[in-house]
Design an enzyme around this catalytic site. Structure first.
Site, PDB file in Angstrom:
ATOM      1  N   SER A  70      63.550   6.675   1.872  1.00 23.96           N
ATOM      2  CA  SER A  70      63.099   5.330   1.464  1.00 23.96           C
ATOM      3  C   SER A  70      63.637   4.249   2.398  1.00 23.96           C
ATOM      4  CB  SER A  70      63.563   5.048   0.033  1.00 23.96           C
ATOM      5  OG  SER A  70      64.973   5.149  -0.053  1.00 23.96           O
ATOM      6  N   ASN A 158      73.247   6.256  -8.084  1.00 28.07           N
ATOM      7  CA  ASN A 158      72.446   5.749  -9.210  1.00 28.07           C
ATOM      8  C   ASN A 158      72.863   4.347  -9.627  1.00 28.07           C
ATOM      9  OD1 ASN A 158      71.418   8.254  -9.007  1.00 28.07           O
ATOM     10  ND2 ASN A 158      72.217   9.040 -10.940  1.00 28.07           N
ATOM     11  N   THR A 203      35.534 -28.704 -20.934  1.00 27.13           N
ATOM     12  CA  THR A 203      35.659 -27.514 -21.776  1.00 27.13           C
ATOM     13  C   THR A 203      34.370 -26.731 -21.558  1.00 27.13           C
ATOM     14  OG1 THR A 203      34.640 -28.539 -23.716  1.00 27.13           O
ATOM     15  CG2 THR A 203      37.027 -28.738 -23.551  1.00 27.13           C
ATOM     16  N   HIS A 204      34.469 -25.441 -21.521  1.00 31.43           N
ATOM     17  CA  HIS A 204      33.325 -24.568 -21.180  1.00 31.43           C
ATOM     18  C   HIS A 204      32.735 -24.929 -19.820  1.00 31.43           C
ATOM     19  CE1 HIS A 204      33.273 -23.482 -25.518  1.00 31.43           C
ATOM     20  NE2 HIS A 204      33.525 -24.773 -25.674  1.00 31.43           N
ATOM     21  N   SER A 325      33.515 -20.780   9.622  1.00 32.94           N
ATOM     22  CA  SER A 325      32.722 -19.551   9.615  1.00 32.94           C
ATOM     23  C   SER A 325      32.410 -19.157  11.049  1.00 32.94           C
ATOM     24  CB  SER A 325      31.435 -19.790   8.834  1.00 32.94           C
ATOM     25  OG  SER A 325      30.424 -18.911   9.266  1.00 32.94           O
ATOM     26  N   LYS A 331      30.419 -24.800   8.119  1.00 33.45           N
ATOM     27  CA  LYS A 331      31.291 -24.387   7.015  1.00 33.45           C
ATOM     28  C   LYS A 331      32.729 -24.899   7.130  1.00 33.45           C
ATOM     29  CE  LYS A 331      30.456 -22.219   3.963  1.00 33.45           C
ATOM     30  NZ  LYS A 331      30.374 -20.784   3.742  1.00 33.45           N
ATOM     31  N   ASN A 333      35.819 -23.870   4.656  1.00 36.01           N
ATOM     32  CA  ASN A 333      36.042 -23.018   3.479  1.00 36.01           C
ATOM     33  C   ASN A 333      37.448 -23.163   2.895  1.00 36.01           C
ATOM     34  OD1 ASN A 333      33.449 -21.910   3.687  1.00 36.01           O
ATOM     35  ND2 ASN A 333      34.157 -20.398   5.185  1.00 36.01           N
ATOM     36  N   GLU A 338      41.191 -19.376  -2.310  1.00 34.09           N
ATOM     37  CA  GLU A 338      40.578 -18.093  -2.676  1.00 34.09           C
ATOM     38  C   GLU A 338      41.574 -16.948  -2.557  1.00 34.09           C
ATOM     39  OE1 GLU A 338      36.047 -18.266  -1.258  1.00 34.09           O
ATOM     40  OE2 GLU A 338      37.467 -18.913   0.249  1.00 34.09           O
ATOM     41  N   TYR A 365      68.889   9.075 -14.556  1.00 31.90           N
ATOM     42  CA  TYR A 365      68.201   8.721 -13.312  1.00 31.90           C
ATOM     43  C   TYR A 365      67.093   9.722 -13.037  1.00 31.90           C
ATOM     44  CZ  TYR A 365      67.015   7.743  -8.520  1.00 31.90           C
ATOM     45  OH  TYR A 365      66.304   7.425  -7.390  1.00 31.90           O
ATOM     46  N   GLN A 370      62.834   5.414  -7.632  1.00 28.30           N
ATOM     47  CA  GLN A 370      62.854   4.910  -6.257  1.00 28.30           C
ATOM     48  C   GLN A 370      61.577   4.114  -5.946  1.00 28.30           C
ATOM     49  OE1 GLN A 370      64.589   7.301  -3.041  1.00 28.30           O
ATOM     50  NE2 GLN A 370      62.551   7.322  -2.126  1.00 28.30           N
ATOM     51  N   LYS A 373      60.825  -0.197  -5.886  1.00 29.40           N
ATOM     52  CA  LYS A 373      61.120  -1.265  -4.925  1.00 29.40           C
ATOM     53  C   LYS A 373      59.898  -1.785  -4.170  1.00 29.40           C
ATOM     54  CE  LYS A 373      64.822   1.185  -4.018  1.00 29.40           C
ATOM     55  NZ  LYS A 373      64.939   1.764  -5.375  1.00 29.40           N
TER      56      LYS A 373
END
Ligand code: ARG
Length: 551
Positions: A70, A158, A203-204, A325, A331, A333, A338, A365, A370, A373
């Site tokens: 690891s 451990n 709302t909505h 773009s 464009k 963006n 996003e 353990y 392991q 992480k």
């Protein structure tokens, strides 16, 4: 293949006298077949390359090493592993479990390990498996097994890995909180400039009521303050000392867990050894806090994407925070917004990864642990990347306040306030006034008109026996006045927005101070541990050294 070796070994056993040879092999070495000389197999006493190699009679397969190592993930833990080892060694010497000279040698070589890691002459080797074995091997190679070999007394990987993870997590939580606090400040700056800037609240995703841009901005602060508090409680659980739990059962050595708690700047000892070793809930909880935080950032990302559309046109991103773009020259963006939205799912994935890992594990353990992480690292990286960029993006965004005001009057956002007015001034029951205003809007919509057509609105009201002068009606439908009137606690009135802005600001100051205190606690304990290290290396006996950590 192994069976083959055993057969060949059996056929030469009288020649090489393995049993008696085995008897003189020190424990840290293991006998193994290393080469074939003519028809004779020779048993050698080459040292095991593994610190746990004593009971093994053949080398680990390269594939096994590759599969289980690891070191990539562990590279973030080197400094913490060394600090944990220094604290452990000091505690062992203070309790006379190892000698002053043992401690001096261990500390000299641990310090060298840290320097050499920084200057890249000590690199983690996958064949040594993990950070713990790499650091310990470095120590043993440098100081010799007679000194370096004593560090692991009353300790297991451990509890060691948990020390590293706790030290890492608490610092990352503080870093995340600092980023979060800076994002809150960016929102508060918007709030203080725009307590009176009207915009439609939704709302909505339909126009609901007028609110202010400052009200919108303080909503994020209100929300993100909870993220700060959630991280705060995750910090409390992360800042507990697992060291001394050893493998699972504690130890027969007289260790002092309070001392390592002080040396490592933990608040308290996590006592129950079996629970300590089995527990990764501090990681799951941290990941949950990060997930929820990402949910909130993703919602912001969503709003930025909407607001910067041509259709909304309520915000324009600075060029520095936008992208273009490759084919469409026009464009501009909102990629950052996003991607904040897009990265959110990755953090959820990391949480689910760890939760799923934990759910089937028996106590003790298990090597599955392991795997905790990489998801944790990834989640912190993602969150911090988002927190790093959003304040600048917000501060450079131009809000199109004219467009906001225009939208506010375009689609009956004042309807609720007109209904409220009828209740207040004309004594009509709310359900009735709701019906009246709804009826007027239905008629206006049929004619393609809005409240902007005051004469038509007045006539429609008169038809329902409600008489209002033109100026009265204008006042009732004025978004700025509507805003001002919503004085209820936590409402959108500029007065409330200003009050909340200053309260949030004060809350943030307290949180910032708390973060600073915690950072100081870490720095002080680090400095105290290193003061002891300096004195030990300079030749002082541990009993002669004065330190606030002994108290
Ligand atoms: N690399 C291991 C981990 O991250 C350290 C603990 C290993 N313990 C063991 N008994 N193999 O969990």
């Amino acid at each position: 293949m192994i069976a083959n070796l055993i057969l060949q070994l059996a056929s030469v056993s009288t020649t090489c006298q393995a049993p008696s040879l085995r008897a003189i092999i020190p424990l840290a070495f293991s006998s193994r077949v290393t080469r074939h000389a003519g028809s004779l197999w020779i048993l050698s006493t080459t040292p095991s390359t593994k610190l746990w190699g004593g009971r093994f009679s053949s080398e680990t397969k390269t594939e096994t090493q590759d599969f289980t190592q690891s070191v990539d993930a562990d590279s973030r833990l080197v400094a913490y592993d060394i600090w944990g080892s220094q604290a452990h060694a000091i505690m062992l010497a203070r309790g006379e479990i190892i000698s002053d000279e043992d401690l001096r040698q261990i500390l000299i070589w641990l310090r060298r390990a840290e320097e050499d890691y920084d200057n890249r002459t000590f690199v983690l080797k996958p064949e040594k498996e993990d950070v713990h074995m790499n650091v310990e091997s470095y120590l043993i190679d440098g100081a010799g097994i007679e000194y370096g070999g004593k560090l692991h007394t009353a300790r297991s990987r451990n509890d060691q890995v948990l020390v590293d993870a706790h030290l890492y997590v608490r610092e990352q939580i503080l870093g995340t909180q600092i980023g979060l606090s800076q994002l809150c400040r960016a929102f508060l700056r918007i709030a203080s400039n725009h307590a009176e800037t009207v915009m439609p609240g939704y709302t909505h995703m339909q126009h609901a009521q007028p609110i202010s841009l400052g009200f919108w901005a303080t909503a994020y602060v209100s929300m993100l303050l909870r993220d700060l508090k959630r991280l705060d409680s995750a910090y409390v659980l992360a800042n507990m000392n697992p060291l001394g739990a050893c493998a699972i059962a504690g130890t027969s050595f007289a260790i002092d867990r309070d001392l390592t708690t002080k040396l490592l700047g933990f608040d308290t000892v996590h006592e129950h050894a079996l629970d300590v070793i089995s527990s990764r809930d501090f990681i799951a909880e941290t990941l949950f806090c990060l997930s929820l935080l990402m949910t909130n950032l993703s919602r912001l990302g969503e709003e930025i994407v909407y607001w910067t559309t041509h259709e909304f046109g309520t915000a324009v991103l600075d060029d520095a925070y936008s992208t273009g773009s490759s084919i469409m020259p026009q464009k501009k963006n909102p990629d950052i917004a996003e991607m904040v939205r897009g990265r959110c799912g990755r953090v959820y994935g990391e949480l689910l990864d760890v939760l799923t890992n934990l759910k089937g594990l028996p106590l003790g353990y298990n090597r599955d642990l392991q795997e905790d992480k990489p998801p944790l690292w990834d989640a912190f990286d993602i969150v911090q990347s988002c927190l790093g960029i959003l304040p600048g993006l917000l501060e450079t965004t131009r809000f199109n306040t004219d467009r906001m005001a225009e939208l506010c009057n375009a689609n009956f956002a004042a309807a609720t306030e007109l209904a409220n007015y009828l209740v207040r001034e004309q004594g009509i029951a709310f359900r009735e006034s709701h019906e009246i205003v709804g009826g007027i809007i239905g008629d206006l919509v049929k004619e393609g008109a809005t409240f902007d057509d005051l004469d038509k609105t007045r006539t429609l009201l008169q038809l329902r026996s409600v008489n209002l002068s033109k100026s009265q009606l204008q006042e009732v439908l004025d978004s700025n006045l509507i805003l001002r009137g919503n004085l209820s606690l936590g409402g959108t009135s500029p007065a409330e927005v200003r009050r909340m802005t200053s309260e949030f600001d004060a809350e943030l100051r307290n949180i910032d101070a708390e973060i600073l205190l915690r950072q100081e606690q870490i720095d002080v304990s680090y400095a105290q541990t290193h003061q002891i290290i300096e004195e030990v290396i300079a030749g002082k006996a541990i009993s002669e050294i004065e330190s606030p950590c002994w108290a």
